[in-house]
Design a protein around this motif. Structure first.
Motif, PDB file in Angstrom:
ATOM      1  N   ALA A 170      24.074 -26.816  -0.679  1.00  0.00           N
ATOM      2  CA  ALA A 170      23.288 -25.697  -1.024  1.00  0.00           C
ATOM      3  C   ALA A 170      21.929 -25.546  -0.759  1.00  0.00           C
ATOM      4  CB  ALA A 170      23.265 -25.568  -2.687  1.00  0.00           C
ATOM      5  N   TYR A 171      21.384 -26.735  -0.013  1.00  0.00           N
ATOM      6  CA  TYR A 171      19.947 -26.787   0.343  1.00  0.00           C
ATOM      7  C   TYR A 171      19.942 -27.319   1.947  1.00  0.00           C
ATOM      8  CZ  TYR A 171      19.023 -26.757  -4.686  1.00  0.00           C
ATOM      9  OH  TYR A 171      19.360 -26.304  -5.927  1.00  0.00           O
ATOM     10  N   ALA A 172      20.897 -27.739   2.469  1.00  0.00           N
ATOM     11  CA  ALA A 172      20.851 -28.444   3.572  1.00  0.00           C
ATOM     12  C   ALA A 172      21.865 -28.429   4.585  1.00  0.00           C
ATOM     13  CB  ALA A 172      20.066 -29.612   3.722  1.00  0.00           C
ATOM     14  N   CYS A 173      21.681 -28.422   5.934  1.00  0.00           N
ATOM     15  CA  CYS A 173      22.775 -28.693   6.955  1.00  0.00           C
ATOM     16  C   CYS A 173      22.773 -30.163   7.112  1.00  0.00           C
ATOM     17  CB  CYS A 173      22.534 -28.017   8.430  1.00  0.00           C
ATOM     18  SG  CYS A 173      23.436 -28.414   9.634  1.00  0.00           S
ATOM     19  N   ALA A 174      23.996 -30.969   6.719  1.00  0.00           N
ATOM     20  CA  ALA A 174      24.067 -32.330   6.609  1.00  0.00           C
ATOM     21  C   ALA A 174      25.088 -32.643   7.840  1.00  0.00           C
ATOM     22  CB  ALA A 174      24.235 -32.935   5.399  1.00  0.00           C
ATOM     23  N   ARG A 175      24.701 -33.935   8.181  1.00  0.00           N
ATOM     24  CA  ARG A 175      25.752 -34.680   9.022  1.00  0.00           C
ATOM     25  C   ARG A 175      25.611 -36.402   9.006  1.00  0.00           C
ATOM     26  NH1 ARG A 175      22.216 -32.902  13.079  1.00  0.00           N
ATOM     27  NH2 ARG A 175      21.640 -34.461  14.593  1.00  0.00           N
ATOM     28  N   VAL A 176      26.281 -36.796   9.250  1.00  0.00           N
ATOM     29  CA  VAL A 176      26.500 -38.546   9.199  1.00  0.00           C
ATOM     30  C   VAL A 176      26.672 -38.937  10.498  1.00  0.00           C
ATOM     31  CG1 VAL A 176      27.066 -40.585   8.239  1.00  0.00           C
ATOM     32  CG2 VAL A 176      26.610 -38.586   6.509  1.00  0.00           C
ATOM     33  N   GLU A 177      25.834 -39.744  11.026  1.00  0.00           N
ATOM     34  CA  GLU A 177      26.100 -40.233  12.408  1.00  0.00           C
ATOM     35  C   GLU A 177      25.997 -41.760  12.347  1.00  0.00           C
ATOM     36  OE1 GLU A 177      23.162 -38.958  15.254  1.00  0.00           O
ATOM     37  OE2 GLU A 177      23.827 -36.783  15.538  1.00  0.00           O
ATOM     38  N   ALA A 178      26.955 -42.535  13.030  1.00  0.00           N
ATOM     39  CA  ALA A 178      27.166 -43.942  13.260  1.00  0.00           C
ATOM     40  C   ALA A 178      26.137 -44.546  14.229  1.00  0.00           C
ATOM     41  CB  ALA A 178      28.532 -44.133  13.631  1.00  0.00           C
ATOM     42  N   ASP A 179      25.513 -45.599  13.775  1.00  0.00           N
ATOM     43  CA  ASP A 179      24.534 -46.300  14.765  1.00  0.00           C
ATOM     44  C   ASP A 179      25.285 -46.915  15.872  1.00  0.00           C
ATOM     45  OD1 ASP A 179      22.666 -47.580  15.779  1.00  0.00           O
ATOM     46  OD2 ASP A 179      21.846 -48.523  14.002  1.00  0.00           O
ATOM     47  N   PRO A 180      25.045 -46.504  16.895  1.00  0.00           N
ATOM     48  CA  PRO A 180      25.845 -46.835  18.322  1.00  0.00           C
ATOM     49  C   PRO A 180      25.279 -48.434  18.396  1.00  0.00           C
ATOM     50  CG  PRO A 180      24.120 -45.464  19.096  1.00  0.00           C
ATOM     51  CD  PRO A 180      24.291 -45.362  17.521  1.00  0.00           C
ATOM     52  N   GLU A 181      24.197 -49.027  17.785  1.00  0.00           N
ATOM     53  CA  GLU A 181      23.820 -50.405  18.002  1.00  0.00           C
ATOM     54  C   GLU A 181      24.042 -51.296  16.697  1.00  0.00           C
ATOM     55  OE1 GLU A 181      19.641 -50.271  19.130  1.00  0.00           O
ATOM     56  OE2 GLU A 181      19.962 -49.094  20.761  1.00  0.00           O
ATOM     57  N   ASN A 182      24.695 -50.709  15.774  1.00  0.00           N
ATOM     58  CA  ASN A 182      25.159 -51.537  14.475  1.00  0.00           C
ATOM     59  C   ASN A 182      26.315 -50.752  13.884  1.00  0.00           C
ATOM     60  OD1 ASN A 182      25.351 -52.744  12.137  1.00  0.00           O
ATOM     61  ND2 ASN A 182      23.435 -51.868  11.261  1.00  0.00           N
ATOM     62  N   GLU A 183      27.522 -51.439  14.002  1.00  0.00           N
ATOM     63  CA  GLU A 183      28.602 -51.200  13.768  1.00  0.00           C
ATOM     64  C   GLU A 183      28.595 -50.536  12.052  1.00  0.00           C
ATOM     65  OE1 GLU A 183      33.259 -52.470  13.289  1.00  0.00           O
ATOM     66  OE2 GLU A 183      31.969 -53.890  14.430  1.00  0.00           O
ATOM     67  N   SER A 184      27.873 -51.200  11.292  1.00  0.00           N
ATOM     68  CA  SER A 184      27.894 -50.527   9.889  1.00  0.00           C
ATOM     69  C   SER A 184      26.656 -49.818   9.465  1.00  0.00           C
ATOM     70  CB  SER A 184      27.853 -51.922   9.071  1.00  0.00           C
ATOM     71  OG  SER A 184      26.845 -52.834   9.181  1.00  0.00           O
ATOM     72  N   GLY A 185      25.915 -49.242  10.448  1.00  0.00           N
ATOM     73  CA  GLY A 185      24.880 -48.346  10.318  1.00  0.00           C
ATOM     74  C   GLY A 185      25.137 -47.098  10.309  1.00  0.00           C
ATOM     75  N   ARG A 186      24.676 -46.287   9.268  1.00  0.00           N
ATOM     76  CA  ARG A 186      24.864 -44.857   9.272  1.00  0.00           C
ATOM     77  C   ARG A 186      23.679 -44.142   9.415  1.00  0.00           C
ATOM     78  NH1 ARG A 186      28.852 -46.817  10.421  1.00  0.00           N
ATOM     79  NH2 ARG A 186      30.842 -46.503   9.870  1.00  0.00           N
ATOM     80  N   ILE A 187      23.383 -42.976   9.763  1.00  0.00           N
ATOM     81  CA  ILE A 187      22.287 -42.241   9.721  1.00  0.00           C
ATOM     82  C   ILE A 187      22.633 -40.885   8.995  1.00  0.00           C
ATOM     83  CG2 ILE A 187      20.115 -41.049  11.109  1.00  0.00           C
ATOM     84  CD1 ILE A 187      21.091 -43.262  13.142  1.00  0.00           C
ATOM     85  N   LEU A 188      21.799 -40.642   7.917  1.00  0.00           N
ATOM     86  CA  LEU A 188      22.028 -39.276   7.156  1.00  0.00           C
ATOM     87  C   LEU A 188      20.867 -38.205   7.941  1.00  0.00           C
ATOM     88  CD1 LEU A 188      23.194 -37.197   5.021  1.00  0.00           C
ATOM     89  CD2 LEU A 188      21.525 -38.170   3.602  1.00  0.00           C
TER      90      LEU A 188
END
Length: 484
Positions: A220-238
């Motif tokens: 309702a407030y934003a366009c959201a996506r989640v990307e994996a960190d290519p340098e950290n297998e368990s890292g996620r960027i919102l």
């Protein structure tokens, strides 16, 4: 044409214009953000289209049988409406700044034409229904009222219902198809071919469904996506719209990727007693800080105010959030604070954003007074502010907090404080003296480049900045945004 039919046509066309206008801000957000300037640009551009369309529609209606125009106008209006999201997706990446010129230009490219075309319908209908000059005022006034009612319904329906339940592109597709079908109906009645309209619908509909934007989720407030960190297998960027809002390590909640988040942690370490504390977070995002504090300070009571319930769902399904570890209140922070008890928090963390700026009503003296009432005597308020250039916003925020709190400081890299660069500033406020030497040592231990200034240095930094109040808080105009 009957009076009822004429009024329904005007109502529908006016509603369609406002549906498109309301959707425009959502479609544009990934490229130019969400701010008062964005809304101003969209409203002004669409109003310009309405003005031009009304004038052109009236002139065309005077040149012959006005009923001949309804089919082509509805078809063209539907086709241009369906084309608008594809235009935004294609040209959006070229607009790297969120300045007023960029906002107006991209809005005009995508939305001026459908607003212009559809706004020509009202004067055409007035011409059809105008039987005598004796009742000109009644005819014009009644259709103006019907058109305004349609615009109101279109605005409320889109803002309160459609955006909360249906992704933007299917809504545009639906309204475009309805407009084209209406035009096809008028064209068939006059014996015109509708092959072009059908082909245009298929082509633009296909583009609308295949040329998608950058959003994984439209909240309702934003366009959201989640990307994996290519340098950290368990890292996620919102990502929310065009900004990285949170970094989460799915396996280690104590990983703090962003410098300003490490500054938050350093301030908490330097100003709080060891052990569990009571924390209020304004803005959840990826819930980095609540999870960090629960891990590093077991027993910490985290209360989070997050207005966007879809972000909570994304954090739960994609970012490993355990909602049982904290209390989450889905409400605007300003109203939610009223239901929280006084003197109940050791730390309040402000990290709520709309685009690149903090929502204006969360920057004022009045809001700071509300926060002060919820903080314990030894409590601390830390706030993330993004600013560049003249640093008018961060300086005014500091001046604002000085109206309420005894001690105020700011932490940022030296080049930010000097005004030669910009980004995230962490503002600190409370009623206990701030030991900048101890805090700077803690920030250094947190691998932060920030230094802290307070007292006389802070006075020089703030200079003549004006405090923000509920009557005056032009946050969107004060911030100098970078070119992304």
């Amino acid at each position: 044409m009957s009076l009822l039919s004429a009024r329904l046509i005007v109502f529908f066309a006016s509603a369609a214009v406002l549906v498109i206008e309301t959707l425009a801000t959502r479609l544009l957000a990934p490229y130019i953000g969400v701010s008062l300037e964005t809304f101003t640009g969209v409203i002004g551009t669409v109003l310009a289209g309405i003005s031009v369309g009304s004038w052109m529609g009236g002139r065309l209606a005077d040149r012959g049988d006005p009923s001949r125009l309804l089919g082509p106008i509805f078809i063209l209006g539907g086709l241009t409406a369906m084309a608008s999201p594809t235009i935004v997706t294609m040209v959006g990446p070229a607009f790297t700044g969120a300045n007023p010129v960029s906002i107006v230009v991209i809005t005009a490219l995508a939305f001026f034409l459908p607003a212009t075309v559809l706004s020509a319908i009202n004067p055409v209908i007035v011409k059809i229904r105008l039987e005598s000059l004796a009742n000109t005022g009644e005819v014009v006034g009644s259709f103006s009222a019907v058109g305004t009612a349609g615009a109101i319904v279109g605005t409320f329906l889109t803002g309160f219902v459609l955006l909360a339940t249906i992704p933007t592109r299917p809504v545009v597709l639906g309204i475009g198809v309805l407009l084209i079908l209406t035009g096809v109906g008028f064209s068939i009645r006059r014996g015109r071919s509708v092959v072009g309209a059908i082909l245009g619908t298929l082509i633009l509909g296909g583009l609308l469904l295949t040329v998608t934007g950058p959003c994984e989720w439209e909240t309702a407030y934003a366009c959201a996506r989640v990307e994996a960190d290519p340098e950290n297998e368990s890292g996620r960027i919102l990502w929310l719209d065009r900004l990285r809002h949170s970094y989460i390590d799915l396996e280690d909640p104590e990983v703090l990727e962003f410098r300003y988040i490490r500054d938050f942690a350093g301030v908490i370490e330097a100003t709080s007693d060891p052990g569990a504390i009571d924390v209020l977070s304004i803005g959840g995002g990826g819930f980095t800080m609540p999870r960090y504090l629960s891990s590093i300070r077991p027993g910490t009571e985290n209360t989070v105010l997050e207005i966007d319930d879809a972000l909570i769902e994304i954090a739960t399904t994609e970012l490993g959030l355990e909602t049982t570890e904290m209390t989450i209140i889905t409400e605007d922070a300003r109203t939610a604070l009223r239901g929280l008890p006084d003197d109940s928090f050791d730390m309040i963390i402000g990290d709520a954003f709309s685009g690149t700026s903090v929502p204006w009503h969360l920057t004022t003296v009045e809001f700071a007074q509300q926060l002060d009432e919820r903080l314990r005597d030894t409590g601390t308020y830390v706030l993330n502010i993004i600013d560049y250039g003249d640093l008018d916003l961060v300086r005014s925020v500091l001046a604002t907090l000085e109206q309420v709190f005894t001690s105020v400081a700011v932490a940022a890299p030296p080049e930010y404080l000097a005004g030669s660069d910009g980004g995230n500033f962490v503002v600190i406020a409370g009623h206990q003296p701030i030991d900048t030497d101890a805090l700077n040592q803690t920030l250094d231990a947190m691998a932060s480049r920030s230094i802290t200034i307070t007292d006389d240095e802070l006075d020089v930094f703030i200079a003549d900045a004006r405090p923000l109040t509920d009557d005056f808080a032009p946050v969107d105009q004060m911030i100098d945004r970078p070119e992304f």
